[in-house]
Design a protein around this motif. Structure first.
Motif, PDB file in Angstrom:
ATOM      1  N   GLY A 148      57.484  32.079  48.856  1.00 10.12           N
ATOM      2  CA  GLY A 148      57.020  33.262  49.573  1.00 10.12           C
ATOM      3  C   GLY A 148      57.816  34.514  49.282  1.00 10.12           C
ATOM      4  O   GLY A 148      57.429  35.604  49.721  1.00 10.12           O
ATOM      5  N   TRP A 149      58.927  34.367  48.544  1.00  9.75           N
ATOM      6  CA  TRP A 149      59.739  35.524  48.191  1.00  9.75           C
ATOM      7  C   TRP A 149      59.356  35.987  46.776  1.00  9.75           C
ATOM      8  O   TRP A 149      59.028  35.176  45.922  1.00  9.75           O
ATOM      9  N   PRO A 150      59.431  37.291  46.512  1.00  7.00           N
ATOM     10  CA  PRO A 150      59.025  37.780  45.189  1.00  7.00           C
ATOM     11  C   PRO A 150      60.055  37.438  44.115  1.00  7.00           C
ATOM     12  O   PRO A 150      61.260  37.370  44.392  1.00  7.00           O
ATOM     13  N   ASP A 151      59.583  37.237  42.902  1.00  6.54           N
ATOM     14  CA  ASP A 151      60.514  37.069  41.789  1.00  6.54           C
ATOM     15  C   ASP A 151      61.245  38.370  41.501  1.00  6.54           C
ATOM     16  O   ASP A 151      62.424  38.367  41.134  1.00  6.54           O
ATOM     17  N   GLN A 152      60.561  39.496  41.662  1.00  6.30           N
ATOM     18  CA  GLN A 152      61.152  40.816  41.440  1.00  6.30           C
ATOM     19  C   GLN A 152      60.480  41.833  42.364  1.00  6.30           C
ATOM     20  O   GLN A 152      59.304  41.669  42.728  1.00  6.30           O
ATOM     21  N   VAL A 153      61.232  42.858  42.747  1.00  4.48           N
ATOM     22  CA  VAL A 153      60.694  43.969  43.530  1.00  4.48           C
ATOM     23  C   VAL A 153      60.468  45.139  42.575  1.00  4.48           C
ATOM     24  O   VAL A 153      61.388  45.549  41.868  1.00  4.48           O
ATOM     25  N   THR A 154      59.260  45.673  42.559  1.00 12.05           N
ATOM     26  CA  THR A 154      58.943  46.775  41.647  1.00 12.05           C
ATOM     27  C   THR A 154      58.704  48.082  42.398  1.00 12.05           C
ATOM     28  O   THR A 154      58.209  49.042  41.830  1.00 12.05           O
ATOM     29  N   ALA A 155      59.083  48.135  43.652  1.00 10.36           N
ATOM     30  CA  ALA A 155      58.857  49.324  44.479  1.00 10.36           C
ATOM     31  C   ALA A 155      59.807  50.455  44.087  1.00 10.36           C
ATOM     32  O   ALA A 155      60.827  50.234  43.426  1.00 10.36           O
ATOM     33  N   PRO A 156      59.519  51.692  44.514  1.00  7.35           N
ATOM     34  CA  PRO A 156      60.384  52.839  44.187  1.00  7.35           C
ATOM     35  C   PRO A 156      61.809  52.699  44.700  1.00  7.35           C
ATOM     36  O   PRO A 156      62.718  53.348  44.158  1.00  7.35           O
ATOM     37  N   TRP A 157      62.014  51.890  45.764  1.00 10.65           N
ATOM     38  CA  TRP A 157      63.366  51.739  46.294  1.00 10.65           C
ATOM     39  C   TRP A 157      64.193  50.709  45.510  1.00 10.65           C
ATOM     40  O   TRP A 157      65.321  50.415  45.887  1.00 10.65           O
ATOM     41  N   ALA A 158      63.650  50.204  44.415  1.00  8.70           N
ATOM     42  CA  ALA A 158      64.426  49.379  43.477  1.00  8.70           C
ATOM     43  C   ALA A 158      64.875  50.289  42.336  1.00  8.70           C
ATOM     44  O   ALA A 158      64.139  50.534  41.394  1.00  8.70           O
ATOM     45  N   TRP A 159      66.102  50.812  42.452  1.00  7.76           N
ATOM     46  CA  TRP A 159      66.602  51.778  41.467  1.00  7.76           C
ATOM     47  C   TRP A 159      68.057  51.454  41.130  1.00  7.76           C
ATOM     48  O   TRP A 159      68.716  50.656  41.808  1.00  7.76           O
ATOM     49  N   THR A 160      68.538  52.084  40.087  1.00  5.67           N
ATOM     50  CA  THR A 160      69.958  52.002  39.739  1.00  5.67           C
ATOM     51  C   THR A 160      70.488  53.421  39.639  1.00  5.67           C
ATOM     52  O   THR A 160      69.722  54.388  39.465  1.00  5.67           O
ATOM     53  N   GLY A 161      71.793  53.580  39.771  1.00  9.94           N
ATOM     54  CA  GLY A 161      72.387  54.904  39.750  1.00  9.94           C
ATOM     55  C   GLY A 161      72.052  55.700  38.503  1.00  9.94           C
ATOM     56  O   GLY A 161      71.969  56.941  38.541  1.00  9.94           O
ATOM     57  N   ARG A 162      71.825  54.997  37.400  1.00  5.25           N
ATOM     58  CA  ARG A 162      71.492  55.683  36.143  1.00  5.25           C
ATOM     59  C   ARG A 162      70.172  56.451  36.233  1.00  5.25           C
ATOM     60  O   ARG A 162      69.938  57.390  35.472  1.00  5.25           O
TER      61      ARG A 162
ATOM     62  N   ASN B 274      68.264  52.211  56.136  1.00  3.53           N
ATOM     63  CA  ASN B 274      69.375  51.280  56.278  1.00  3.53           C
ATOM     64  C   ASN B 274      69.031  49.867  55.819  1.00  3.53           C
ATOM     65  O   ASN B 274      69.939  49.084  55.505  1.00  3.53           O
ATOM     66  N   LEU B 275      67.761  49.530  55.768  1.00  2.00           N
ATOM     67  CA  LEU B 275      67.335  48.184  55.384  1.00  2.00           C
ATOM     68  C   LEU B 275      67.066  48.067  53.894  1.00  2.00           C
ATOM     69  O   LEU B 275      67.025  46.967  53.352  1.00  2.00           O
ATOM     70  N   ALA B 276      66.903  49.201  53.223  1.00  2.00           N
ATOM     71  CA  ALA B 276      66.601  49.211  51.793  1.00  2.00           C
ATOM     72  C   ALA B 276      67.782  49.669  50.950  1.00  2.00           C
ATOM     73  O   ALA B 276      67.800  49.438  49.739  1.00  2.00           O
ATOM     74  N   VAL B 277      68.763  50.316  51.574  1.00  2.00           N
ATOM     75  CA  VAL B 277      69.877  50.916  50.842  1.00  2.00           C
ATOM     76  C   VAL B 277      71.192  50.619  51.548  1.00  2.00           C
ATOM     77  O   VAL B 277      71.334  50.881  52.750  1.00  2.00           O
TER      78      VAL B 277
ATOM     79  N   GLN C 100      67.359  46.371  44.112  1.00  2.00           N
ATOM     80  CA  GLN C 100      67.934  46.164  42.783  1.00  2.00           C
ATOM     81  C   GLN C 100      68.949  45.019  42.803  1.00  2.00           C
ATOM     82  O   GLN C 100      69.018  44.226  41.863  1.00  2.00           O
ATOM     83  N   ILE C 101      69.727  44.942  43.876  1.00  2.00           N
ATOM     84  CA  ILE C 101      70.655  43.820  44.030  1.00  2.00           C
ATOM     85  C   ILE C 101      69.877  42.510  44.070  1.00  2.00           C
ATOM     86  O   ILE C 101      70.220  41.540  43.392  1.00  2.00           O
TER      87      ILE C 101
END
Length: 377
Positions: free
Chosen positions: A18-32, A301-304, A197-198
């Motif tokens: 039931g959990w995703p293999d990957q999150v592709t939403a905008p809140w999945a980012w890296t500092g770069r 607070n729940l996404a970052v 991203q984590i």
């Protein structure tokens, strides 16, 4: 000669059902993703002199009502439609975009302590109007400021009142807001990192750790006598949004300021490894924010996750941030069962909320500075 037997540790090779293999939403980012000249333009909302004038006009309008901080609302703090729409965009970004924003352009030195609080509440009422209580004493506002000069013999102070670095963590709220009254003379930089991203990196490299983080057997020390604790997960699969975290290390691992209470069961080695993996993956993808005086930093607070560097104050320049815990009931991520009791304490008609108080000036009791039974639970 004795032969050493090899210990084989069996680990889950896929994420929980039931959990995703990957999150592709905008809140999945890296500092770069925010590097370059245009990087901060993706999350900084710059107020013009005209915008600030509109905010000040709304402040004067509110003053005429004779109300207090708890009475600030969209109705009592009227902003022009254009500015309302800009703040509504911020709200949408927090809940379905990057998950963090910075509103820039205010100068808190131009206002009294009360006026700064009223302006802060007025602006955020258009972003996340539901305010949470932040401790058992009913505090609706927390002033994050090193109180070592004020409270004698307080070398081991709780983090809001100290100058030491803070590792990545979550507060216990939907939207974390921090209004910078003054920056430190040196240090104190803010860091944010994407929980999605984590999750994505751990899901690929160590899916077994996702199982560990999502189990309801993490022990949270409540720092009471006799020993008392509760248990819940650190990682939740939010309905319609995907994985997000809610925890800080202190009630799980203990700290110099809050040693683990005698009689509270220890965490396992597997859990200790999982905590460290979350932290170091977070550091790998972090974005450092050079906050300025007058900035209002807003975080889902729940996404970052957020963290800070240690800092040094001077006699003339002392870091001071006003913290709010907020919620937008229309846009908020659905609260999972493991957090509902805590969310009721913060946002519901709880005993804490019924004794709500607004601390306009910084400061706290010696007991609040040195001892803390409130925790991310």
């Amino acid at each position: 000669m004795e032969t050493l037997s090899k210990v084989i540790v069996e680990r889950e090779s896929t994420v929980p059902r039931g959990w995703p293999d990957q999150v592709t939403a905008p809140w999945a980012w890296t500092g770069r993703d925010f590097e370059g000249d245009e990087g901060d333009g993706k999350y900084v909302i710059q107020l013009s002199a005209s915008d600030v004038g509109d905010v000040e006009q709304a402040l004067e309008s509110f003053k005429k009502t004779g109300g207090g901080p708890g009475d600030v609302s969209r109705t009592s703090f009227p902003l022009p439609p254009f500015l309302q729409r800009r703040f509504e965009v911020v709200a949408k970004n927090l809940h379905s975009g990057y998950g963090f924003s910075v509103i820039r352009g205010l100068d808190p030195r131009q206002y009294t302590a009360l006026e700064n609080v009223l302006i802060y509440l007025g602006i955020t009422s258009y972003i996340a109007p539901h305010r949470g209580v932040q401790d058992s004493g009913g505090s609706m506002i927390i002033h994050v400021k090193d109180l070592g000069r004020i409270i004698p013999d307080s070398e081991l102070r709780q983090s809001p009142y100290a100058r030491n670095a803070q590792p990545f963590h979550n507060d216990v709220c939907d939207i974390l807001a921090m209004y910078v009254q003054e920056t430190a003379a040196e240090g104190g930089e803010s860091h944010v990192t994407s929980a999605a991203q984590i999750y994505n990196e751990i899901a690929v490299t160590r899916p077994d750790v996702i199982h560990t983080l999502s189990k309801n057997d993490w022990i949270f020390d409540k720092h009471r006598t006799p020993a008392y604790w509760n248990t819940r997960a650190l990682l939740f699969n939010f309905d319609g949004k995907g994985p997000g975290f809610c925890f800080s290390r202190r009630p799980i691992t203990g700290s110099p300021t809050s040693p683990r209470s005698p009689g509270v069961p220890p965490m396992t080695e597997v859990q200790a490894e999982a905590l460290d993996i979350v932290h170091f993956v977070g550091v790998k993808h972090q974005l450092t924010l050079e906050l300025q005086r007058g900035d209002i930093q807003l975080i889902n607070n729940l996404a970052v996750f957020h963290a800070r560097n240690g800092f040094r104050d001077s006699i003339s320049q002392r870091r001071h941030i006003i913290r709010l815990w907020l919620r937008n009931d229309e846009l908020a991520w659905p609260t999972p069962g493991g957090l509902k009791r805590t969310w009721f304490e913060k946002y519901g008609e709880s005993e804490r909320k019924n004794i709500a108080k607004w601390n306009i000036e910084p400061g706290a009791s010696r007991e609040r500075v040195l001892y803390r039974s409130d925790s991310c639970s």
